[in-house]
Design an enzyme around this catalytic site. Sequence first.
Site: not given
Ligand code: CDP
Ligand code: MG
Length: 140
Positions: A11, A51, A114, A117, A128
């Site tokens: 990212k 997303y 974070n 991805h 994806e």
């Molecule tokens: O990336 P990952 O699959 O671990 O998490 P996700 O649940 O698919 O969420 C996608 C992205 O949304 C995360 O990597 C975070 O950058 C963001 N996110 C956020 O900003 N705040 C949250 N409470 C949950 C996710």
């Molecule tokens: Mg995810």
Amino acid sequence: MAVERTLSIIKPDGVKKGVIGNILNRFETAGLKLVAMKLVQLSKKEAEGFYAVHSDKGFFDELTTFMSSGPVVISVLEGESAIAKNRELMGATNPKDADPGTIRADYSEYVGENTVHGSDAPDTARTEIAYFFAETELVN
Ligand code: CDP
Ligand code: MG
């Protein structure tokens, strides 16, 4: 166990911190092979499309604004259990919960930025990968 492919994105915060090489090194050391890679800056629309599954979430606008705020490195990784292996290397979504030694524990400030991805299942990995790469861009 099966050989899988998964989509990885370094990212904008990871690119800005100068840890592209370090993150790719972790993938290679873990036995994941690069089969496609590009450095690009996503438009807001491209980030929103990627997303789309999160479009109803409160963090959607912040997430897609952030994801289009600077260059990202998008790659396809291949290997035994590549999807789970990549998720292990990444660590938990919230870096506060990420195990020591994971990418997110080492480089991420907070959940909104974070660093990486990774696809979470075989069907999302296929979708994806196809979102960013033509079949002809994947090497064998
Ligand atoms: O990336 P990952 O699959 O671990 O998490 P996700 O649940 O698919 O969420 C996608 C992205 O949304 C995360 O990597 C975070 O950058 C963001 N996110 C956020 O900003 N705040 C949250 N409470 C949950 C996710
Ligand atoms: Mg995810």
